[in-house]
Design a protein around this motif. Structure first.
Motif, PDB file in Angstrom:
ATOM      1  N   ARG A 120      14.679  61.694   0.357  1.00 19.59           N
ATOM      2  CA  ARG A 120      13.419  61.896  -0.336  1.00 19.59           C
ATOM      3  C   ARG A 120      12.954  63.338  -0.065  1.00 19.59           C
ATOM      4  N   ALA A 121      11.975  63.783  -0.815  1.00 22.27           N
ATOM      5  CA  ALA A 121      11.431  65.126  -0.628  1.00 22.27           C
ATOM      6  C   ALA A 121       9.948  65.119  -0.919  1.00 22.27           C
ATOM      7  N   ALA A 122       9.198  65.921  -0.163  1.00 16.67           N
ATOM      8  CA  ALA A 122       7.755  66.032  -0.362  1.00 16.67           C
ATOM      9  C   ALA A 122       7.284  67.350   0.233  1.00 16.67           C
ATOM     10  N   ASP A 123       6.052  67.734  -0.097  1.00 18.47           N
ATOM     11  CA  ASP A 123       5.464  68.899   0.548  1.00 18.47           C
ATOM     12  C   ASP A 123       5.397  68.657   2.047  1.00 18.47           C
ATOM     13  N   TRP A 124       5.385  69.742   2.813  1.00 20.79           N
ATOM     14  CA  TRP A 124       5.515  69.656   4.275  1.00 20.79           C
ATOM     15  C   TRP A 124       4.559  68.638   4.884  1.00 20.79           C
ATOM     16  N   LYS A 184      -0.703  94.495  10.275  1.00 22.24           N
ATOM     17  CA  LYS A 184       0.339  94.254   9.273  1.00 22.24           C
ATOM     18  C   LYS A 184       0.065  92.957   8.519  1.00 22.24           C
ATOM     19  N   LYS A 185       0.554  92.886   7.290  1.00 27.02           N
ATOM     20  CA  LYS A 185       0.456  91.666   6.489  1.00 27.02           C
ATOM     21  C   LYS A 185       1.747  90.873   6.678  1.00 27.02           C
ATOM     22  N   ILE A 186       1.651  89.729   7.336  1.00 26.18           N
ATOM     23  CA  ILE A 186       2.821  88.924   7.694  1.00 26.18           C
ATOM     24  C   ILE A 186       2.712  87.554   7.035  1.00 26.18           C
ATOM     25  N   GLY A 187       3.749  87.154   6.321  1.00 24.23           N
ATOM     26  CA  GLY A 187       3.783  85.860   5.666  1.00 24.23           C
ATOM     27  C   GLY A 187       4.275  84.769   6.601  1.00 24.23           C
ATOM     28  N   VAL A 188       3.768  83.561   6.417  1.00 25.55           N
ATOM     29  CA  VAL A 188       4.192  82.412   7.210  1.00 25.55           C
ATOM     30  C   VAL A 188       3.822  81.148   6.444  1.00 25.55           C
ATOM     31  N   GLN A 189       4.569  80.069   6.656  1.00 31.03           N
ATOM     32  CA  GLN A 189       4.266  78.814   5.983  1.00 31.03           C
ATOM     33  C   GLN A 189       3.223  78.035   6.762  1.00 31.03           C
ATOM     34  N   SER A 190       2.225  77.534   6.056  1.00 36.15           N
ATOM     35  CA  SER A 190       1.142  76.793   6.682  1.00 36.15           C
ATOM     36  C   SER A 190       1.638  75.482   7.284  1.00 36.15           C
ATOM     37  N   GLY A 191       1.070  75.119   8.437  1.00 41.03           N
ATOM     38  CA  GLY A 191       1.363  73.834   9.054  1.00 41.03           C
ATOM     39  C   GLY A 191       2.632  73.794   9.872  1.00 41.03           C
ATOM     40  N   THR A 192       3.275  74.929  10.064  1.00 42.31           N
ATOM     41  CA  THR A 192       4.540  74.996  10.796  1.00 42.31           C
ATOM     42  C   THR A 192       4.330  75.555  12.201  1.00 42.31           C
ATOM     43  N   ASN A 193       5.356  75.405  13.038  1.00 41.07           N
ATOM     44  CA  ASN A 193       5.239  75.970  14.375  1.00 41.07           C
ATOM     45  C   ASN A 193       5.230  77.489  14.337  1.00 41.07           C
ATOM     46  N   GLN A 194       5.905  78.098  13.320  1.00 36.95           N
ATOM     47  CA  GLN A 194       5.873  79.553  13.246  1.00 36.95           C
ATOM     48  C   GLN A 194       4.464  80.066  12.936  1.00 36.95           C
ATOM     49  N   GLU A 195       3.695  79.278  12.192  1.00 36.41           N
ATOM     50  CA  GLU A 195       2.298  79.657  11.991  1.00 36.41           C
ATOM     51  C   GLU A 195       1.553  79.622  13.323  1.00 36.41           C
ATOM     52  N   THR A 216      -0.670  85.752   5.861  1.00 35.40           N
ATOM     53  CA  THR A 216      -0.682  85.485   4.425  1.00 35.40           C
ATOM     54  C   THR A 216       0.169  84.263   4.105  1.00 35.40           C
ATOM     55  N   TYR A 217      -0.321  83.431   3.190  1.00 35.14           N
ATOM     56  CA  TYR A 217       0.343  82.182   2.848  1.00 35.14           C
ATOM     57  C   TYR A 217       0.727  82.153   1.371  1.00 35.14           C
ATOM     58  N   TYR A 218       1.931  81.629   1.099  1.00 36.26           N
ATOM     59  CA  TYR A 218       2.377  81.367  -0.268  1.00 36.26           C
ATOM     60  C   TYR A 218       2.856  79.918  -0.332  1.00 36.26           C
ATOM     61  N   GLN A 219       3.050  79.396  -1.550  1.00 33.38           N
ATOM     62  CA  GLN A 219       3.454  78.011  -1.726  1.00 33.38           C
ATOM     63  C   GLN A 219       4.967  77.824  -1.722  1.00 33.38           C
ATOM     64  N   GLN A 220       5.719  78.820  -2.200  1.00 29.82           N
ATOM     65  CA  GLN A 220       7.160  78.678  -2.384  1.00 29.82           C
ATOM     66  C   GLN A 220       7.902  79.759  -1.599  1.00 29.82           C
ATOM     67  N   SER A 221       9.099  79.429  -1.115  1.00 27.37           N
ATOM     68  CA  SER A 221       9.893  80.432  -0.406  1.00 27.37           C
ATOM     69  C   SER A 221      10.222  81.612  -1.305  1.00 27.37           C
ATOM     70  N   THR A 222      10.443  81.335  -2.603  1.00 25.25           N
ATOM     71  CA  THR A 222      10.745  82.421  -3.531  1.00 25.25           C
ATOM     72  C   THR A 222       9.574  83.389  -3.639  1.00 25.25           C
ATOM     73  N   ASP A 223       8.346  82.882  -3.492  1.00 28.32           N
ATOM     74  CA  ASP A 223       7.171  83.755  -3.551  1.00 28.32           C
ATOM     75  C   ASP A 223       7.140  84.699  -2.352  1.00 28.32           C
ATOM     76  N   TYR A 224       7.503  84.178  -1.184  1.00 29.28           N
ATOM     77  CA  TYR A 224       7.571  85.032  -0.003  1.00 29.28           C
ATOM     78  C   TYR A 224       8.584  86.156  -0.213  1.00 29.28           C
ATOM     79  N   TYR A 225       9.749  85.785  -0.721  1.00 30.48           N
ATOM     80  CA  TYR A 225      10.817  86.767  -0.867  1.00 30.48           C
ATOM     81  C   TYR A 225      10.467  87.824  -1.911  1.00 30.48           C
ATOM     82  N   LEU A 226       9.804  87.412  -2.996  1.00 28.60           N
ATOM     83  CA  LEU A 226       9.363  88.372  -3.992  1.00 28.60           C
ATOM     84  C   LEU A 226       8.327  89.321  -3.403  1.00 28.60           C
ATOM     85  N   ALA A 227       7.427  88.785  -2.580  1.00 24.51           N
ATOM     86  CA  ALA A 227       6.408  89.613  -1.937  1.00 24.51           C
ATOM     87  C   ALA A 227       7.040  90.601  -0.954  1.00 24.51           C
ATOM     88  N   LEU A 228       8.057  90.150  -0.227  1.00 26.93           N
ATOM     89  CA  LEU A 228       8.768  91.045   0.690  1.00 26.93           C
ATOM     90  C   LEU A 228       9.459  92.166  -0.074  1.00 26.93           C
TER      91      LEU A 228
END
Length: 326
Positions: A120-124, A184-195, A216-228
């Motif tokens: 199965r799959a769901a948001d984090w 610096k502006k650093i991206g990270v996924q919300s709700g994770t240990n890296q946050e 800074t937070y984004y919804q998709q990994s592709t969004d992070y990579y585009l921002a980088l």
């Protein structure tokens, strides 16, 4: 097709195209026409068929530890992140089938338990809700052992948890320690240990009189990579396997530092997460240890280039990332 689906397809296509510049493509001998070879020679099978997935036979003594209701059902219901990144859990080239190292581990452990895996799959955050409700049996998706999570869940560990700081190739700053991230502006996924780790670094910087980190937070990994890639982020703190894969395949970023997922306190570990009262953690621990002892675990590690994540022993509820300060 949704915008997120188009982005995933574009991301995969770009990775394949860029890799072709480095290695001149790869043939069927490297895992099929849908496989991708990184610059360091690692082959990743991105096909929905996953013909090279690692399997194991049922081990009766371990399967007997599974609660009777699950044995009667015959399936192991496993949830995971819907929008993770390669090589952990991601969509194959058909843009529908979920593949990756975490899928392979779930399948391998289910084999040993004599069960068919039901993915199965769901948001984090929804994955925890699904475990709480009993809708799923386990959450297997790069989930770090934390002291806070251990209050509600059990863990059977199967990988080390390492984080990586990924920056654009043209970054004009140098990372030395957490103080380098001030301002610096650093991206990270919300709700994770890296946050949690990044927040703790920010708090320490502020206490030392340094500028805050712009988290800074984004919804998709592709969004992070585009921002980088576009320079809208100075860096991204995320799982080391995903950072290593992305930096090698896209050719637009580099990994400048790696860390334990528990920060400086201890070496963090990734575990199979189960609800405390569902009776599965002991069976999972035995299944993981059996896979380690009999070589199938290493085959999954090798298949996805995770040699820096290897554990020699599966542990139940080891020390985890400390609780956030009140």
């Amino acid at each position: 097709m949704s915008l997120s689906s188009r982005r995933r397809r574009i991301s995969t296509a770009l990775a394949v195209a860029i890799l072709g510049l480095f290695v001149g493509g790869c043939g069927s001998g490297d895992g099929g026409s849908d496989s991708v070879r990184t610059v360091n020679g690692q082959v990743y099978d991105l096909s929905p068929e996953q013909a090279t997935r690692v399997h194991a036979d049922k081990v009766d003594a371990i399967a007997a530890l599974v609660p009777q209701a699950i044995r009667d059902r015959g399936t192991l219901i496993v949830t995971g992140a819907a929008t993770s990144a390669p090589p952990l859990r991601f969509h194959a080239t058909d843009d529908r089938t979920i593949v990756g190292s975490e899928v392979d581990f779930a399948t391998l452990f289910a084999d040993i338990l004599g069960l068919k895996v039901d993915l199965r799959a769901a948001d984090w955050t929804q994955n925890f809700v699904k475990v709480d409700s009993g809708e799923v049996d386990a959450f297997i998706s790069n989930v770090t052992v934390t002291e806070e999570r251990k209050e509600k869940y059990d863990f059977a560990t199967y990988r080390l948890d390492n984080l990586a700081l990924e920056v654009p190739n043209g970054a004009n700053w140098t990372y030395t320690d957490r103080k380098s991230l001030a301002g610096k502006k650093i991206g990270v996924q919300s709700g994770t240990n890296q946050e949690q780790v990044l927040v703790s670094w920010n708090e320490a910087n502020i206490a030392a009189g340094l500028p805050k980190i712009d988290i800074t937070y984004y919804q998709q990994s592709t969004d992070y990579y585009l921002a980088l890639a576009s320079g809208r982020l100075d860096g991204l703190l995320g799982p080391n396997p995903a950072a290593q894969y992305h930096s090698a395949t896209a050719g637009q970023t580099k990994v400048v530092a790696t860390f334990s997922g528990a920060g400086d306190a201890l070496q963090a570990e990734i575990g199979v997460l189960t609800r405390k009262d569902n009776g599965l953690v002991g069976a999972f621990q035995k299944a993981v240890q059996y896979a380690i002892d009999h070589g199938t675990y290493q085959k999954v590690i090798d298949r996805w280039g995770l040699k820096s994540e290897v554990v020699q022993q599966s542990r139940i509820n080891p020390p985890g990332l400390p609780k956030p300060k009140p």
